[in-house]
Design an enzyme around this catalytic site. Structure first.
Site, PDB file in Angstrom:
ATOM      1  N   CYS A  31       0.838  -1.202   0.000  1.00  0.00           N
ATOM      2  CA  CYS A  31       0.000   0.000   0.000  1.00  0.00           C
ATOM      3  C   CYS A  31       0.870   1.248   0.000  1.00  0.00           C
ATOM      4  CB  CYS A  31      -0.901   0.024   1.227  1.00  0.00           C
ATOM      5  SG  CYS A  31      -1.853  -1.467   1.477  1.00  0.00           S
ATOM      6  N   ASP A 430     -25.203   9.107  28.189  1.00  0.00           N
ATOM      7  CA  ASP A 430     -26.043   9.612  27.116  1.00  0.00           C
ATOM      8  C   ASP A 430     -26.715   8.392  26.493  1.00  0.00           C
ATOM      9  OD1 ASP A 430     -26.990  11.294  24.999  1.00  0.00           O
ATOM     10  OD2 ASP A 430     -25.416  10.427  23.751  1.00  0.00           O
TER      11      ASP A 430
END
Lengths: 709, 55
Positions: A31, A430
């Site tokens: 890569c 939350d």
């Protein structure tokens, strides 16, 4: 050597621009070369360099080549790239580098002076000894001046504000010991403490470097998680062309083209098209909302279904997000009042040590040994008691613990976060995106036939709606292949329809009813309802239970509606507050703090940002908004909530180890101080005592290696 | 004693060389991408076009 340079045009090199891209899918050496060579072949690219550790590519290019085009070019090479904004977390990386240089210098000085000292200890006398002392002084003085600067600067800062921190006793010890050693050298005295002073600086700096490296490593890990897209928008020019414009340069009155799936960079009013918008990051509401012409849309929301044109009404500092940013700044200010444990210990330690040294001086003066001998003894006391344990033991323990947590997928930003985490005695969660996964998951796909599945996948793949994405994701996970469909039409707020083997098929408007959402798959005359729920994270209940066992009762604080919050609260068996705006969340936390509670906030959205900053300590999931991750003290990357409980446990064990280290340090002082007071500590004994005590506390800290198991 | 006049400067010089080298390495970002450096040795050098490859 890796063909990363392509000098197309040396003249343009002078006016080059630098851009950075995140390429998270880099996996191997291939890569690296593919990206570097591919980009180097692109006209206009001067230099491309991959940083594999941070999964980033730095490209310097001519100004004509825009970031968009480069992103496209990396895309063509087969890698998904994101344009990086300037990393907000990487500001103070330079600090660690400076400290590392200081350590290197101190290490060099320590080794060379020790070489000379050993020969003095082994019996060098007369001229040789004097020569060695002078050589030591010659090496030590520039080293102390260079490597001691971090301590002197910090001590001077503390004294200017009439406070004391642990750098004050360190600086006084260093300066006194150096001065006295110089005098000893000049008068051919027997004892010079240059080795002790430089060794002390080396050990203490090593502690600071560890602390800094831990901070950098966690920040790098977190910035790799950030979406980090330089926020901006495609602005439509008067001639109809579009230009990518950064958020800071957008002005009210401009026209934005917002593609499906894009985040809005400014507040505005829709003038063309209609679409669903995801407000969950902004408000915590889990259901997308439809907006059409003349409706207001806000920065920070995501356009889900169809492209729209928006006239900007507020940009930059005036947008709805900026209010949240301001709220966050205000809420975060109390953080600086947290006094780290080492500094707290230094408040008692420093005066005690200074009194002891002074008493030694006065005592020996009264005993009539002369001021020189008395000063020598009090300097020995200062060197022996210099707070190695405070300077090295605390960071060592915290670094080992945060390394253990990192291997479990929890990134802790700094040592102070671990200290505050250990103190937390209440947790507020939350809902959307924190207790729940934050995205809907289909629950009844097993009812569908194979044909229905592949048609549903084909339809779902052609839409950006969160429900379509969720359906596509779970079908792909089941190895379903999409059916061939044609004439696909997506109607915002309605659904997708198409033709399959000349049968009309559609995936239409999710109907409300019950918890979560649903959608209808129609094939010819047959209709099938697919229901979805925003799933609670795996083992959320177990986490709430183990947190309360740790003495942290949990409660829910959500911006979502009561109907959406109640079932989650019931399942977890906790109290809940719904419809909370960002300022309500901050108020709740402030109220609890006033009662004396130390709140651990766990949240993810933009709307949680201020609450995360206001809480005593905060944790965000890796899927959180950038704002959430930056505001939080720690970020966990797994799907499970278990890391929250684990982090609290490890933080507490770390503080236990820190306390043990203080105990060890005090024990060492009880042994060594009487020796120093009685005038028996020579530079040799000081050097042995110092290195042994440092090794012992570091060894104790290393026991935390497996703490996160 | 006379040996010291030679040995001590040599020891100091060697230490300073090491220190200088470390500073150089830091300034040139040698520690920036440790994983990448490990992988870069595996990248094959690009062959010139038309270069005959050994079989």
């Amino acid at each position: 050597m890796n063909a990363s340079v392509a000098l197309d045009d040396l003249k343009t090199a002078e006016t080059s621009e630098d851009s950075r891209f995140a390429v998270p899918t880099m996996r191997c050496a291939g890569c690296i070369s593919k990206i570097e060579r591919g980009l180097a072949d692109l006209p206009g690219v001067i230099h491309a360099r991959v940083n594999f550790s941070t999964k980033q590519v730095a490209v310097s290019h001519t100004p004509e080549l825009t970031e968009d085009k480069l992103k496209g070019a990396i895309g063509l090479l087969g890698f998904e790239a994101q344009i990086l904004a300037d990393n907000p977390l990487s500001e103070d990386r330079g600090d660690t580098k400076r400290l590392l240089r200081a350590v290197a210098v101190a290490g060099f000085g320590m080794m060379n002076i020790m070489l000379l000292s050993v020969s003095v200890w082994s019996g060098a006398i007369g001229v040789t000894k004097d020569l060695f002392h002078w050589l030591s002084a010659l090496i030590a003085i520039p080293v102390i001046a260079y490597s001691g600067r971090p301590f002197f600067a910090s001590a001077a800062m503390a004294l200017r504000y009439m406070r004391t921190n642990m750098d004050v006793p360190i600086s006084i010890g260093i300066i006194l010991a150096t001065g006295l050693s110089l005098y000893e050298t000049a008068t051919s005295g027997p004892h010079a403490y240059f080795d002790g002073v430089v060794m002390l600086i080396f050990f203490l700096l090593a502690g600071r470097v560890l602390d800094g490296m831990m901070r950098d490593r966690a920040r790098e890990g977190i910035s790799a998680l950030l979406k980090q897209t330089a926020s901006g928008a495609m602005i439509i020019q008067s001639d109809g062309t579009t230009v990518w414009t950064k958020a800071g340069e957008i002005e009210a009155g401009m026209l934005m083209q917002v593609a499906a799936g894009d985040n809005l960079a400014a507040d505005g009013i829709i003038i063309e098209g209609r679409s669903g918008f995801d407000f969950s990051m902004l408000t915590g509401e889990s259901d997308p909302q439809n907006r059409s012409v003349d409706d207001e849309v806000l920065a920070g929301t995501t356009n889900l279904t169809a492209p729209v044109k928006v006239r900007v009404t507020a940009a930059g500092k005036d947008t709805s997000i900026s209010d949240i940013a301001r709220l966050m700044d205000e809420a975060g200010q109390h953080r600086s009042f947290h006094v780290r444990v080492a500094d707290r210990a230094a408040r008692y330690y420093a005066p005690a040590v200074h009194c002891l040294a002074l008493l030694a001086f006065v005592g020996w003066m009264l005993a009539g040994v002369g001021w020189h001998q008395a000063l020598l003894i009090s300097v020995a006391v200062l060197i022996i008691t210099c707070p190695c344990a405070l300077g090295l033991a605390v960071p060592a323990a915290q670094v080992v613990a945060s390394g253990a947590l990192m291997r479990k997928g929890v990134l802790v930003k700094d040592g102070s976060a671990l200290e505050r985490l250990a103190e937390a005695d209440r947790v507020i969660l939350d809902k959307t995106g924190t207790v729940t996964m934050g995205h809907p998951v289909p629950t009844n796909l097993s009812l569908l036939s194979d044909d229905q599945k592949s048609v549903a996948l084909a339809l779902a793949q052609s839409s950006n709606h969160p429900i379509s994405k969720a359906i596509a994701k779970s079908l792909i996970a089941k190895d379903i292949l999409p059916a061939k469909i044609d004439s696909v039409i997506e109607t915002a707020g309605e659904g997708v329809s198409a033709n399959w083997n000349s049968v009309g098929v559609s995936l239409t408007r999710p109907q409300k009813g019950g918890n979560g959402s649903a959608t209808q798959l129609t094939m010819g005359n047959i209709a099938q309802r697919i229901t979805l729920t925003d799933e609670i994270r795996p083992d959320a209940e177990a986490v709430v239970e183990s947190l309360s066992e740790l003495g942290l009762p949990a409660s829910l604080l959500s911006g979502d509606s009561m109907e959406a919050v109640t079932p989650v609260a019931l399942q977890l068996g906790v109290l809940a507050q719904a419809n909370a705006k960002p300022e309500d969340k901050v108020d709740t936390i402030k109220r609890l703090s006033k009662q004396g509670d130390k709140v651990l906030m766990v949240g993810d959205g933009l709307n949680d940002g201020p609450a995360l900053a206001a809480a005593h300590v905060s944790i965000a999931p890796g899927s959180a908004s950038d704002v959430g991750q930056q505001a939080a003290d720690a970020v966990f990357t797994s799907d499970s909530l278990m890391p929250v409980a684990l982090a609290v446990k490890v933080a507490r064990r770390t503080m236990q180890t820190v306390r043990q280290n203080f105990g060890l340090a005090i024990g060492y002082n009880i042994l060594a101080v009487p020796l120093a007071l009685s005038g028996m500590v020579t530079p040799l004994i000081a050097a042995i005592a110092m290195s042994t005590s440092s090794l012992i506390v570091v060894g104790n800290a290393l026991r935390l290696y497996g703490a996160a198991k | 004693m006379s040996g010291l006049a030679v040995l001590i400067p040599i020891a100091l010089l060697m230490g300073l060389c090491g220190l200088g080298f470390f500073f150089w390495a830091m300034r040139n970002d040698q520690f920036e991408d440790l994983e990448g450096a490990a992988l870069r040795v595996l990248i094959e050098d690009e062959k010139e076009v038309g270069d005959d490859q050994e079989v």
